[in-house]
Write an enzyme that holds these catalytic residues in place. Sequence first.
Site, PDB file in Angstrom:
ATOM      1  N   GLY A   1      31.794   5.106  28.100  1.00  0.00           N
ATOM      2  CA  GLY A   1      30.734   6.026  28.500  1.00  0.00           C
ATOM      3  C   GLY A   1      29.839   6.370  27.329  1.00  0.00           C
ATOM      4  CG  ASN A   2      27.738  10.140  27.480  1.00  0.00           C
ATOM      5  OD1 ASN A   2      28.347  10.974  26.827  1.00  0.00           O
ATOM      6  ND2 ASN A   2      27.483  10.306  28.772  1.00  0.00           N
TER       7      ASN A   2
ATOM      8  CB  VAL B   1      31.635  12.068  27.763  1.00  0.00           C
ATOM      9  CG1 VAL B   1      33.000  12.152  28.447  1.00  0.00           C
ATOM     10  CG2 VAL B   1      30.579  12.745  28.634  1.00  0.00           C
ATOM     11  N   GLY B   2      32.440  11.041  24.769  1.00  0.00           N
ATOM     12  CA  GLY B   2      33.410  10.431  23.870  1.00  0.00           C
ATOM     13  C   GLY B   2      33.979  11.429  22.871  1.00  0.00           C
TER      14      GLY B   2
ATOM     15  CD  GLU C   1      35.155  -0.437  23.639  1.00  0.00           C
ATOM     16  OE1 GLU C   1      34.035  -0.693  23.146  1.00  0.00           O
ATOM     17  OE2 GLU C   1      36.209  -0.764  23.086  1.00  0.00           O
TER      18      GLU C   1
ATOM     19  CB  CYS D   1      27.087  -0.088  27.346  1.00  0.00           C
ATOM     20  SG  CYS D   1      28.329  -1.392  27.460  1.00  0.00           S
TER      21      CYS D   1
END
Length: 489
Positions: free
Chosen positions: A188-189, A192-193, A210, A244
């Site tokens: 994800g982004n 949020v990572g 990732e 991505c």
Amino acid sequence: MSREQLAVERARRAFSTGRSKPLAYRIRQLNNLRRFLVERQSEIAEAAKKDLNRSEVGIQLFETLGLESEIQLVIKNLKKWAAPRAVEKNLVTLSDTLYIQPEPLGVVLVIGAWNYPWAVTLFPLIGAIAAGNAAVVKPSEVCVHTSKVMEELLNAYLDKELYPVVTGGVQETQELLKQRFDHIVYTGNSMVGRIVMEAAAKHLTPVTLELGGKSPCYIDKDCDIPLACRRVTWGKFTNCGQTCIAPDYVLCEASIQDRVIDEMKKCIKEFYTDDPKSFLDYGRIINERHFRRILAMTEDSTVAVGGESDHTECYIAPTILRDVKAGSKVMQEEIFGPLLPIVPVSGLEGAIDFINQGEKSLVIYVFSTDKKLINRLIEETSSGAVLANDCLVHYSVSSLPFGGVGNSGMGCYHGKFSFDQLSHLRSCMVRPLKNEGMNSMRYPPHTLGKLGWARFFLVQAPDLALMGRVGALAVLVAVAGFLINAYLL
């Protein structure tokens, strides 16, 4: 006990029985997963159509076909990957048995993303199963229909205790992150990572992140520009730019900007016709929030191609922006949509400087026939990957690790890299209960004589591997000499 906590506890109890560890069981589950992808293709495609306006051929081409190939690769190599791995010895350990034994970590949490909901969720799951783990699967709630199919159908094929699917939104994800896992894989982004990593830190849980970022694409003025533009156009506008590893922006010299725009305009027409909105293989933005976010990025840039939009369908046409500056809105965050900014630079040096001023990206693309130019860009930049003269396709190569660096992520997966990432590579050393004379140099009293012996064995000892090769060569020469002499006699 919450639904999320219950799923994790059941997975941990199931793992503790040991049934996920035998290779035969792992292979059976992987075969079941492959059967699911084949037998439930119509349900998978229907959900993807509703969520992302993806065609059935498109969902197979960009997601399920790669998953089938990955499963086939893993099954073929699993026995070899899971076997003890011999390691090099030194003089001190000559009589010992040394090896690395891969073992399962335990319970893995896989948090998927919405842009390629099957690929980015099931690739890590394949690795988790192959490594002998239990795994809790959390598909993205943004893909409502795909998430429902995953929840309802996947557990009809897989062990529902070892590999439960937990659906829901932010609240459910937060509840999951409160639980203790042995590894977390998140796609994800970066915002949020950071939340995932913070939650994992409370349990000292390792993570594979990732993420994304602004992946640059440099087009050399001396390359085959029409072919380069064809491949960049495909890479950028596939899945409506919601990839991505899509090229986020193009760097090129100002002298070729107009030609690049013209060639890409031709490719857009070739791929998506004069009316991409009605074309079967051109997607939609996932929701209205992202639709508004992407459109806002164009406010201070000049549209060279496209620009049309329809909020009722979350449709944005393939769009190219020209003469984009570093301070433009479109350059402040990952686009994740069908906008392609072109940033004029002075040449390779200007491109390298521009790239290095930003965060490290998931991939850097370069189009050139000059190997020295390509090598220089590789040597003077840093990114998760580099792909020369094409886009996206490195993701499909299981012998290459897929992952980011810095702001674009940490850790990697694909093929054996997934297996190793989701295994504990356990160091094993078995010594004979004899040869105590060798050990006397470590026991008190510590003398200079003992130190000298220790230095010889640990620092000054000859290269055993080299000695082995020399010895083998000597034996080969001796055998050859013997055979020649025998023949002559």
